[in-house]
Design a protein around this motif. Structure first.
Motif, PDB file in Angstrom:
ATOM      1  N   TRP A 416       0.869  -1.184   0.000  1.00  9.43           N
ATOM      2  CA  TRP A 416       0.000   0.000   0.000  1.00  9.43           C
ATOM      3  C   TRP A 416       0.905   1.233   0.000  1.00  9.43           C
ATOM      4  O   TRP A 416       1.204   1.789   1.063  1.00  9.43           O
ATOM      5  CB  TRP A 416      -0.908   0.006   1.218  1.00  9.43           C
ATOM      6  CG  TRP A 416      -1.737  -1.243   1.368  1.00  9.43           C
ATOM      7  CD1 TRP A 416      -1.450  -2.330   2.127  1.00  9.43           C
ATOM      8  CD2 TRP A 416      -2.980  -1.527   0.728  1.00  9.43           C
ATOM      9  NE1 TRP A 416      -2.427  -3.279   2.004  1.00  9.43           N
ATOM     10  CE2 TRP A 416      -3.392  -2.822   1.157  1.00  9.43           C
ATOM     11  CE3 TRP A 416      -3.802  -0.824  -0.159  1.00  9.43           C
ATOM     12  CZ2 TRP A 416      -4.571  -3.417   0.718  1.00  9.43           C
ATOM     13  CZ3 TRP A 416      -4.975  -1.409  -0.596  1.00  9.43           C
ATOM     14  CH2 TRP A 416      -5.358  -2.690  -0.156  1.00  9.43           C
ATOM     15  N   ALA A 424      -1.389   0.506   6.635  1.00 16.33           N
ATOM     16  CA  ALA A 424      -1.289  -0.539   5.607  1.00 16.33           C
ATOM     17  C   ALA A 424      -1.844  -1.863   6.118  1.00 16.33           C
ATOM     18  O   ALA A 424      -2.548  -2.576   5.389  1.00 16.33           O
ATOM     19  CB  ALA A 424       0.155  -0.697   5.154  1.00 16.33           C
ATOM     20  N   HIS A 479      -7.454  -5.663  -4.392  1.00 22.59           N
ATOM     21  CA  HIS A 479      -6.352  -4.807  -3.957  1.00 22.59           C
ATOM     22  C   HIS A 479      -6.274  -3.546  -4.802  1.00 22.59           C
ATOM     23  O   HIS A 479      -6.063  -2.438  -4.268  1.00 22.59           O
ATOM     24  CB  HIS A 479      -5.031  -5.570  -4.049  1.00 22.59           C
ATOM     25  CG  HIS A 479      -3.832  -4.719  -3.763  1.00 22.59           C
ATOM     26  ND1 HIS A 479      -2.940  -4.370  -4.751  1.00 22.59           N
ATOM     27  CD2 HIS A 479      -3.392  -4.117  -2.620  1.00 22.59           C
ATOM     28  CE1 HIS A 479      -1.989  -3.612  -4.227  1.00 22.59           C
ATOM     29  NE2 HIS A 479      -2.240  -3.442  -2.937  1.00 22.59           N
ATOM     30  N   ALA A 483      -6.524   0.093  -3.328  1.00 18.81           N
ATOM     31  CA  ALA A 483      -5.428   1.046  -3.498  1.00 18.81           C
ATOM     32  C   ALA A 483      -5.936   2.352  -4.087  1.00 18.81           C
ATOM     33  O   ALA A 483      -5.484   3.442  -3.690  1.00 18.81           O
ATOM     34  CB  ALA A 483      -4.348   0.431  -4.380  1.00 18.81           C
ATOM     35  N   THR A 486      -7.719   4.205  -1.364  1.00 17.93           N
ATOM     36  CA  THR A 486      -6.742   4.744  -0.411  1.00 17.93           C
ATOM     37  C   THR A 486      -6.065   5.978  -0.977  1.00 17.93           C
ATOM     38  O   THR A 486      -5.883   6.984  -0.276  1.00 17.93           O
ATOM     39  CB  THR A 486      -5.698   3.666  -0.078  1.00 17.93           C
ATOM     40  OG1 THR A 486      -6.352   2.546   0.532  1.00 17.93           O
ATOM     41  CG2 THR A 486      -4.643   4.203   0.869  1.00 17.93           C
TER      42      THR A 486
END
Length: 502
Positions: A416, A424, A479, A483, A486
């Motif tokens: 991350w 993370a 993921h 990501a 994030t």
């Protein structure tokens, strides 16, 4: 009032149950792997009180379908990658059914000679299949016994170790001295529970440092701890070396640990609950290094990776005398000529409970159906699929692969960028929860080096390459989405901070 089920009624309903199980196995892939039930859902759907009058068996099956199945997490699903495999197979299920049908209580040889003698044969067969030393055989000075789980095996081993370390005093008068056992930070929690049950308490458990990369126990540190405890007046009773830890499948260096145990006359128990059965394949016999020379007890779980449904753990001892000394009690109501003559094995003396099921039938059924060749093929398939997954992870810069990964477990960490470690790790856990909630796979996590990593344990009998690759695609997609979210959240926070500064 319903009468007892007649043989003909049993035949009819038994066919219904076998058909139900066969249909369940055939259609399991269409179900979400992890149950979506909320706490209390199943309880609320069931009556608060039992029925006054008997009901037809069809009503039981109806409620199984409508109430219980939504609350089932499907351990036999081909995309179940959590914890470790808990294999069930056709021959094991049928063997378990035969055991239930016979209704044997195998506490003594005399209560059903075939129950005891088949078990002695089957545990000797398995010792041979795994390449274990001859003195572990039941026709030698040691022998094997089927326990319910590795937790029970560890407790039995500890009681035998305490019996030997105390010269029998613990068995007679209880724990009057300070005894210690030695584990690593990766050892299963059942060892601490065993210490509590045996009266040593958690303070009697010493945690040995591990190698930072392999997570294997450090024999040098073990030697220092034992020497320090002896100097302080404690009695080191047992060391547990693990072959295939629960967290990461780490393998402790049994030969080096065994040397330390021999120097100090300490009992060595080898817990190979997950990885031990892999030794059916000659290429994995290295897992047994040091067992023949040093292990006092050794256990592995056919109910994890060897196609035998729960519960079935096999515990072997190199010398049965301390085990029998710790556990043998013979009240008058159990006395019989065969036991008194000492010519038979009474497995009540090899376990904590008095009573025992005819578990050997299902392991016997599995070994006879698959043969050594079929068992090896199953283990090799799981390892091959896991190594394929590891290669995919290693090739993707968005993920970090944990090494080593010699068997069916692969541990890895999503990267991350820009997130501090704690954030993370939280993102990794959110990713796992999102994937599991989606229903297409089920995986779990652990901590390695203080960081959260994901675990994928491959080894189910129905798992194929397509299931592994689909799971990896889902993980990558999840993921990537996480990501992006994030990065967007970080950008928003940065913009807000900039606005405040202005």
């Amino acid at each position: 009032m319903n009468a007892h089920m007649s043989p003909e009624e049993f035949r009819r309903h038994g066919r219904q149950v076998v058909d139900w199980i066969a249909d369940y196995m055939a259609g399991i892939e269409s179900r979400p792997v992890m149950s979506r039930a909320e706490p209390g859902d199943v309880r609320r759907a069931l009556p608060a009180e039992p029925p006054e009058h008997g009901e037809p068996f069809e009503a039981v099956l109806d409620d199984l379908n409508t109430i219980l199945l939504p609350g089932i997490t499907h351990w036999q699903h081909p995309s179940f990658f959590a914890y470790y495999p808990s294999n069930a197979s056709g021959p094991a299920i049928l063997g378990d059914l035969l055991s239930s049908g016979l209704g044997v209580q195998g506490m003594l040889w005399v209560t059903s000679p075939a129950c005891t003698e088949l078990e002695t044969v089957v545990v000797d067969w398995l010792a041979s299949l795994l390449g274990l030393p001859a003195h572990f055989r039941t026709d030698a000075r040691g022998g094997g016994v089927i326990q319910d789980s590795a937790s029970s095996a560890c407790l039995v081993a500890l009681l035998a170790a305490l019996h030997r370390a105390s010269g029998g005093r613990v068995t007679r008068t209880g724990v009057a001295e300070r005894y210690t056992i030695y584990v690593s930070s990766q050892t299963h929690s059942s060892l601490e529970k065993a210490a509590r049950v045996a009266g040593l308490g958690s303070d009697g458990v010493r945690v040995v440092d591990v190698h930072p990369r392999t997570l294997a126990m450090d024999p040098g540190r073990l030697r220092e701890l034992i020497a320090a405890d002896k100097a302080a007046g404690a009695v080191p009773a047992m060391v547990c070396a693990t072959v295939g830890t629960t967290s990461s499948a780490a393998v402790d260096p049994v030969p080096e640990i065994g040397e330390v145990c021999r120097e100090h006359d300490v009992w060595l128990h080898v817990d190979a609950a997950y990885a031990g059965v892999a030794a059916v394949c000659p290429e994995f016999r290295g897992l047994n290094d040091g067992v023949a020379e040093y292990a006092d007890t050794y256990s592995t779980n056919p109910h994890k990776w060897l196609l035998t449904n729960f519960d079935c753990t096999v515990l072997w001892t190199a010398d049965r005398a301390p085990l029998l000394g710790a556990l043998s009690i013979l009240p008058e109501y159990l006395r019989n000529a065969a036991t008194t003559a000492g010519s038979v094995v009474d497995y009540r003396d090899w376990q904590i409970p008095l009573g025992r099921r005819f578990r050997a039938l299902k392991l016997w059924s599995v070994i006879r159906w698959y043969g050594a060749e079929g068992l090896r093929a199953h283990i090799r398939k799981g390892v091959s699929l896991a190594q394929h997954l590891a290669a995919l992870i290693a090739a993707d810069p968005a993920f970090e692969l944990h090494e080593p990964h010699p068997l069916g477990l692969v541990c890895f960490r999503p990267r991350w960028p820009g997130l501090p470690p704690a954030d993370a790790d939280a993102a990794t856990l959110r990713l796992m929860e999102t994937l599991n909630a989606g229903g297409s796979l089920y995986l779990t996590h652990t901590a390695i080096g203080g960081r959260i990593v994901l675990r994928m344990a491959v080894g189910g009998p129905a798992t194929e390459l397509r299931h592994v690759e689909r799971a990896w695609a889902d993980i990558r997609q999840g993921h990537a989405a996480g990501a992006r979210e994030t990065a967007q959240e970080t950008a928003r926070e940065t913009a807000q901070e900039t606005a405040r500064d202005d």
